[in-house]
Each structure stands twice: as C-alpha cells, then as structure tokens.
Design a protein around this motif. Structure first.
Motif, PDB file in Angstrom:
ATOM      1  N   THR A   4       0.831  -1.325   0.115  1.00  8.41           N
ATOM      2  CA  THR A   4       0.317  -0.548   0.246  1.00  8.41           C
ATOM      3  C   THR A   4       0.992   1.267   0.125  1.00  8.41           C
ATOM      4  O   THR A   4       2.062   1.363   0.222  1.00  8.41           O
ATOM      5  N   ILE A   5       0.284   2.356   0.086  1.00 15.06           N
ATOM      6  CA  ILE A   5       1.020   3.415  -0.289  1.00 15.06           C
ATOM      7  C   ILE A   5       0.004   4.574  -0.029  1.00 15.06           C
ATOM      8  O   ILE A   5      -1.380   4.705  -0.380  1.00 15.06           O
ATOM      9  N   ASP A   6       1.288   5.650   1.635  1.00 14.95           N
ATOM     10  CA  ASP A   6      -0.181   6.326   1.903  1.00 14.95           C
ATOM     11  C   ASP A   6       0.392   7.496   1.194  1.00 14.95           C
ATOM     12  O   ASP A   6       1.462   8.094   1.399  1.00 14.95           O
ATOM     13  N   VAL A   7      -0.278   8.503   1.733  1.00 11.78           N
ATOM     14  CA  VAL A   7      -0.141   9.867   0.416  1.00 11.78           C
ATOM     15  C   VAL A   7      -0.815  10.901   2.147  1.00 11.78           C
ATOM     16  O   VAL A   7      -1.542  10.470   1.777  1.00 11.78           O
ATOM     17  N   PHE A   8      -0.314  12.024   1.822  1.00 11.42           N
ATOM     18  CA  PHE A   8      -0.365  12.960   3.636  1.00 11.42           C
ATOM     19  C   PHE A   8       0.618  14.368   2.346  1.00 11.42           C
ATOM     20  O   PHE A   8       1.188  14.287   1.312  1.00 11.42           O
ATOM     21  N   ARG A   9      -0.677  15.137   2.688  1.00  4.30           N
ATOM     22  CA  ARG A   9      -0.059  16.399   2.199  1.00  4.30           C
ATOM     23  C   ARG A   9       1.065  17.206   3.090  1.00  4.30           C
ATOM     24  O   ARG A   9       0.781  16.954   4.236  1.00  4.30           O
ATOM     25  N   THR A  16      -0.872  15.923   6.238  1.00  2.23           N
ATOM     26  CA  THR A  16      -2.663  15.493   6.465  1.00  2.23           C
ATOM     27  C   THR A  16      -2.622  14.683   5.883  1.00  2.23           C
ATOM     28  O   THR A  16      -1.996  14.961   4.645  1.00  2.23           O
ATOM     29  N   PHE A  17      -3.198  13.974   6.232  1.00  2.00           N
ATOM     30  CA  PHE A  17      -3.661  12.067   5.159  1.00  2.00           C
ATOM     31  C   PHE A  17      -4.434  13.149   4.083  1.00  2.00           C
ATOM     32  O   PHE A  17      -5.107  13.331   4.405  1.00  2.00           O
ATOM     33  N   LEU A  68      -3.682   9.817  -5.804  1.00  2.00           N
ATOM     34  CA  LEU A  68      -2.792   8.518  -6.765  1.00  2.00           C
ATOM     35  C   LEU A  68      -3.791   8.234  -7.669  1.00  2.00           C
ATOM     36  O   LEU A  68      -4.871   7.138  -6.830  1.00  2.00           O
ATOM     37  N   THR A  69      -3.753   7.587  -8.578  1.00  2.00           N
ATOM     38  CA  THR A  69      -4.478   6.915  -9.869  1.00  2.00           C
ATOM     39  C   THR A  69      -3.400   5.826 -10.721  1.00  2.00           C
ATOM     40  O   THR A  69      -3.051   5.788 -11.214  1.00  2.00           O
TER      41      THR A  69
END
Length: 139
Positions: A4-9, A16-17, A68-69
């Motif tokens: 899995t890939i977690d994206v945060f700003r 921020t998730f 992400l797409t």
C-alpha cells in the motif's frame, strides 16, 4: 512491505492524510514492496514490488489534490527489483534486480508515465542501490 502507498500533504510544517492506495486488491501472493520514487516532473509516482510480483507500478499524481491514480505496471524483467532510479531527464528508468543479478533499462513515456523495456541489460552481482552522480571534472 504490504504494497500500500499512503499519501500525505505537507503544508506549514504539518502532515495531513490524503489517501491510501494499492493496485493489489485481488492479489494473494507476496508483494514485498521495496522502493518508491517521484518522476522529476512531479507527475508520476513509481513503486517496485518484489516477492511474487517483480514489477514496477506507475501512478499518476493529481497536481491539485495529490491523490494517486493507477497508470500501469511493467515487469522488472528480473527477480527482486529492490531499487530503481529515474534518470535526471526523466526519460529512462534503471531497475536493480537483486535476485537475478541484473540492471535493466526502461524507456519512460513522460506523458503516460508508462515504462517500455529496452534491449539494454547489465549483468552485475546482486545490485541493491543505483545512484546517478556527476562525472568528475576533467583537469
């Protein structure tokens, strides 16, 4: 290592998730995620998967939301793609296949983010890290 890939700003010193994503929803084998890089233009994120997959996966990065797409995937053409590197121009990706003792060169489409195999392969024992470095200046 789960795939899995977690994206945060990141803004004003705070994370921020944004999203958790994976292209492995129906996959039941070992994914053994290894490496992750963003293309020099900031439009794509790439991740390598070892285990039973042995592939590089591309995700398009939404420039406003950061989400992400899934864009596509490409076999690493070897076993155990532990590390990979995108060249500074963004046109090439080199993949270090640790368990099959090879570094394989791929062409990178800067519009779609997809990788295409070249006919270039370097045989080298257990490659685990690839780095681009400036050539020494001639004196």
């Amino acid at each position: 290592l789960t795939g899995t890939i977690d994206v945060f700003r990141y803004r004003d010193g705070k994370l921020t998730f944004v999203q958790t994503t994976s292209h492995l929803s129906d996959f039941t084998g070992r994914s053994d995620a290894a490496d992750i890089h963003v293309s020099p233009d900031g439009k794509f994120l790439y991740a390598s998967y070892r285990g039973d997959l042995n592939e590089i996966v591309a995700y398009r990065i939404d420039q406003k939301s950061g989400k992400l797409t899934f864009a596509g995937k490409q076999s690493s053409l070897g076993l155990g793609p532990r590390n990979f590197v995108i060249d500074p121009t963004g046109k090439y990706v080199l993949v270090a296949n640790q368990k099959s003792d090879s570094v394989v060169l791929f062409y990178r489409d800067t519009e779609t983010g997809l990788l295409t195999p070249s006919d270039k392969k370097i045989d080298v024992g257990s490659p685990v890290c690839l780095v681009f470095a400036a050539a020494p200046k001639q004196q």
